[in-house]
Design an enzyme around this catalytic site. Structure first.
Site, PDB file in Angstrom:
ATOM      1  N   LYS A  95       0.875  -1.176   0.000  1.00 56.26           N
ATOM      2  CA  LYS A  95       0.000   0.000   0.000  1.00 56.26           C
ATOM      3  C   LYS A  95       0.908   1.221   0.000  1.00 56.26           C
ATOM      4  O   LYS A  95       1.675   1.420   0.946  1.00 56.26           O
ATOM      5  CB  LYS A  95      -0.893   0.001   1.240  1.00 56.26           C
ATOM      6  CG  LYS A  95      -1.679   1.306   1.393  1.00 56.26           C
ATOM      7  CD  LYS A  95      -2.545   1.304   2.652  1.00 56.26           C
ATOM      8  CE  LYS A  95      -3.056   2.697   2.956  1.00 56.26           C
ATOM      9  NZ  LYS A  95      -3.837   2.751   4.199  1.00 56.26           N
ATOM     10  N   GLY A 156      -8.552   8.573  10.219  1.00 54.13           N
ATOM     11  CA  GLY A 156      -8.797   8.598  11.661  1.00 54.13           C
ATOM     12  C   GLY A 156      -9.954   9.467  12.112  1.00 54.13           C
ATOM     13  O   GLY A 156     -10.217   9.588  13.295  1.00 54.13           O
ATOM     14  N   ALA A 182      -9.694   4.919   4.676  1.00 51.33           N
ATOM     15  CA  ALA A 182      -9.602   6.093   5.561  1.00 51.33           C
ATOM     16  C   ALA A 182     -10.931   6.799   5.779  1.00 51.33           C
ATOM     17  O   ALA A 182     -11.690   7.054   4.860  1.00 51.33           O
ATOM     18  CB  ALA A 182      -8.580   7.099   5.069  1.00 51.33           C
ATOM     19  N   GLY A 183     -11.153   7.111   7.037  1.00 56.21           N
ATOM     20  CA  GLY A 183     -12.299   7.937   7.426  1.00 56.21           C
ATOM     21  C   GLY A 183     -13.568   7.169   7.729  1.00 56.21           C
ATOM     22  O   GLY A 183     -14.531   7.727   8.260  1.00 56.21           O
ATOM     23  N   THR A 205      -8.690   2.680  12.297  1.00 57.39           N
ATOM     24  CA  THR A 205      -9.072   3.355  13.546  1.00 57.39           C
ATOM     25  C   THR A 205     -10.388   2.859  14.125  1.00 57.39           C
ATOM     26  O   THR A 205     -10.488   2.589  15.326  1.00 57.39           O
ATOM     27  CB  THR A 205      -9.165   4.876  13.303  1.00 57.39           C
ATOM     28  OG1 THR A 205      -7.945   5.302  12.711  1.00 57.39           O
ATOM     29  CG2 THR A 205      -9.382   5.638  14.605  1.00 57.39           C
TER      30      THR A 205
END
Lengths: 254, 371
Positions: A95, A156, A182-183, A205
């Site tokens: 990645k 995050g 992400a997110g 996260t």
């Protein structure tokens, strides 16, 4: 089953390991949540010590390690980290994550593109984490990456799919898999990503920092599955006004 | 460079008597990013309930940004020669005690012992003496350390950019540079003579290191030497200044409290536990992605409580005497300051795990950053 990076996978949920409270959760996630791909930050692959074992020792041998170049700030660093990662893990899945600021951690598409050009030539299976930009996604596709990984919202933040209008064209236009990364903060966000047509999601996260990471991983796995099933069936269009379930004209004509 | 100091001074003056109401504190905590004015206001919060409220948000931000991970490191004091006369310091050149400097073989022994204890991240420390602890000496020590540890940082006297470049090129990734106090007049009095008297040269050291390719910087004041709130405000704005200028860098902040070190120095200010905790929480609220370090100057129970809230990095099993790992030494007699937390690495690890967090010994794999 779906094919990605030359492998056939059952689970469309990829998990990052960086924020986990305990690496032994990795094995449990593999067996109990069916997760097959684990992203591992190369910068954190330390040697075994008397207190903790190397993260790699916790990853089941049939699982896929996605080496993560996080911490890299330009293409030179990312390439070097990828090379070290391949040596350490024996995995050619990488990645590409390059960030130029530590406040928002937005990916640097320009440096990412340069890195991918090099790594594809070096024989890696490349998965670039990108800011959602269709042009970049198409260029990456041309270069020969395995998938693109546009962000849903900043890393995050748990804010979910914050840029659907940018993600949708990528999902529609590129032929390689799209992994929303992400997110994503809730299972429902993950389901939404899958309903939109994403091929997979990568979560860190939201699982790692939850009160029960294993249970949360299972929740995400189910949501991803549900979202994908719905996408495959076809999500019904939304209407502004109510529609009668049987056409009105039946009554009128009757 | 010093514009943030002026800004901190003005902010402090404007808000020093401003006590925010509970409602105002809640409104501030609802924001995604605090303003500088919010920061200055929060420094005056004193209600226990409000501080607890702030702690909750700080905890949430820490977990979101850093996960359930605490990085562990240990300091390695390789020399205690010092040319400075800091009135508060156990290493001061005015203090008469045996000065030592480890040979390279001894350094290797220390590192081997630390490695056996499970340490994988080390900070190499010296007193501030360019002759006895030359850059060449530090460089060689760091080279040896990179053979043992995944991550090597330094806490030595301020260097020139070219010197930082030399260290960066061999894989040293981090620098810690305490400004001691950001208040120029007090700084001047506390450092009667010696190279450390140059306030600006020290203040600009983190910037020089980052320009030279260092990746991590830790800054902060030594609380108690001057007005604590002012110093905390300056340190937070210093960290922000560095982040703005070097957005790629990992910036950390630490607020060590003064501890006696065999000198008769009595600090002008004392910082209570409550104030200390509040300062750390405020740093997290204002700078959600900045690392926060707590040293072994603090007692175990307090460190353990802070792990849950805002700490991202801490030392463990620390010896603050030169050659203290390979050989038993009298820590009280020879250390730079008093260590309050003398627990072994294993004991600290156990606490972290019991709290549902993961102790991590590696932040940068050796070689990754020495490109």
């Amino acid at each position: 089953m779906f094919e990605i990076g030359g492998k056939m996978l059952k689970s469309r949920l990829f998990v990052g390991t960086g924020k986990l409270p305990d690496y032994s959760l990795i094995e449990k996630m593999y067996y109990e949540a069916g997760i097959e791909v684990f992203a591992v930050a190369v910068r954190r692959i330390g040697p075994n010590t008397k207190h903790i074992k190397n993260v790699l020792e916790y990853i089941p041998k049939d699982a896929t390690i996605m080496v993560n170049t996080s911490g890299a700030q330009d293409h030179k660093e990312a390439v070097k980290i990828a090379m070290i990662g391949r040596e350490l893990t024996n995995s050619d899945w990488v990645k590409v994550e390059i960030e130029k600021d530590t406040k928002y951690l937005f990916p640097d598409n320009y440096e990412t593109l340069k890195t991918c050009e090099i790594l594809v030539k070096e024989g890696f299976k490349v998965f670039p984490y990108i800011y959602p930009d269709l042009n970049i996604a198409k260029e990456l596709e041309q270069i020969g990456v395995e998938a693109v990984m546009p962000l849903g919202s900043p890393i995050g933040t748990n804010k979910g799919i914050g840029c659907e209008v940018l993600l949708k064209p990528i999902i529609n236009e590129v032929k390689i898999p799209v992994i929303i990364d992400a997110g994503i903060g809730r299972p429902s966000h993950a389901a939404q990503a899958m309903e939109m047509g994403a091929d997979a999601v990568l979560i860190n996260t939201a699982i790692a920092t939850s009160a029960d990471p294993l249970k949360m991983a299972i929740a995400f796995a189910k949501a991803v599955e549900a979202g994908r099933l719905a996408f495959e069936v076809g999500i019904l269009k939304e209407y502004e006004y109510a529609q009668a379930s049987s056409p009105l004209e039946d009554f009128i004509s009757g | 460079m010093v514009s943030f100091l002026k800004e901190a001074e003005e902010l402090f003056e404007e808000y020093k008597d401003y006590i925010p109401t509970h409602r105002e504190i809640c409104e501030i905590l609802d924001k995604e990013f605090l303003t500088k004015e919010d920061l200055a206001k929060l420094l005056n919060v004193s209600s226990k309930e409000d501080i607890m409220l702030m702690a909750k948000k700080a905890q949430k931000l820490t977990r979101e940004n850093f996960g359930r991970v605490i990085l562990l490191y240990a300091p390695l004091y390789i020399a205690n020669y010092c040319q400075n006369s800091c009135v508060y310091c156990g290493f001061s050149c005015r203090k008469k005690y045996k000065r030592e400097k480890l040979s390279f073989e001894e350094i290797e022994n220390e590192l081997r012992k630390m490695k056996e204890e499970g340490i994988d991240s080390v900070i190499i420390l010296t007193g501030e003496d360019r002759i006895n602890s030359s850059v060449e000496y530090i460089e060689k020590a760091c080279r040896i350390a990179t053979d043992f540890m995944s991550e090597v940082s330094i806490e030595v006297y301020p260097l020139y950019e070219e010197e930082y470049k030399r260290l960066s090129s061999i894989g040293v990734v981090g620098i810690t540079m305490y400004q001691e106090t950001y208040q120029r007049e007090d700084y001047d009095k506390l450092h009667p003579f010696g190279p450390k008297k140059d306030f600006e040269f020290r203040l600009n050291a983190p910037e020089r290191a980052l320009k030279a390719g260092f990746h991590e910087v830790c800054v902060g004041p030594l609380l108690g030497l001057s007005h604590p709130k002012k110093d905390v405000l300056c340190a937070i704005l210093h960290a922000e200044y560095l982040l703005d200028k070097f957005p790629k860098a990992e910036i950390s902040i630490s607020f060590p409290r003064f501890r006696s070190a065999g000198t008769d120095f009595i600090p002008s200010y004392t910082v209570s536990d409550k104030e200390f905790i509040k300062f750390l929480i405020i740093a997290r609220l204002y700078l959600p992605r900045v690392g926060i370090v707590v040293s072994t100057r603090e007692r175990p129970s307090l460190r353990d409580a802070l792990i849950d809230v805002c700490i991202t990095k801490m030392s463990a099993g620390s010896k603050t005497t030169v050659g203290g790992y390979a050989e038993e030494k009298d820590e009280d007699a020879e250390a730079q300051f008093e260590v309050e937390d003398r627990r072994s690495v294993s004991e600290v690890v156990d606490v972290i795990i019991k709290k549902g967090l993961r102790p991590e010994f590696t932040n940068w794999v050796k070689g990754v950053k020495s490109i």
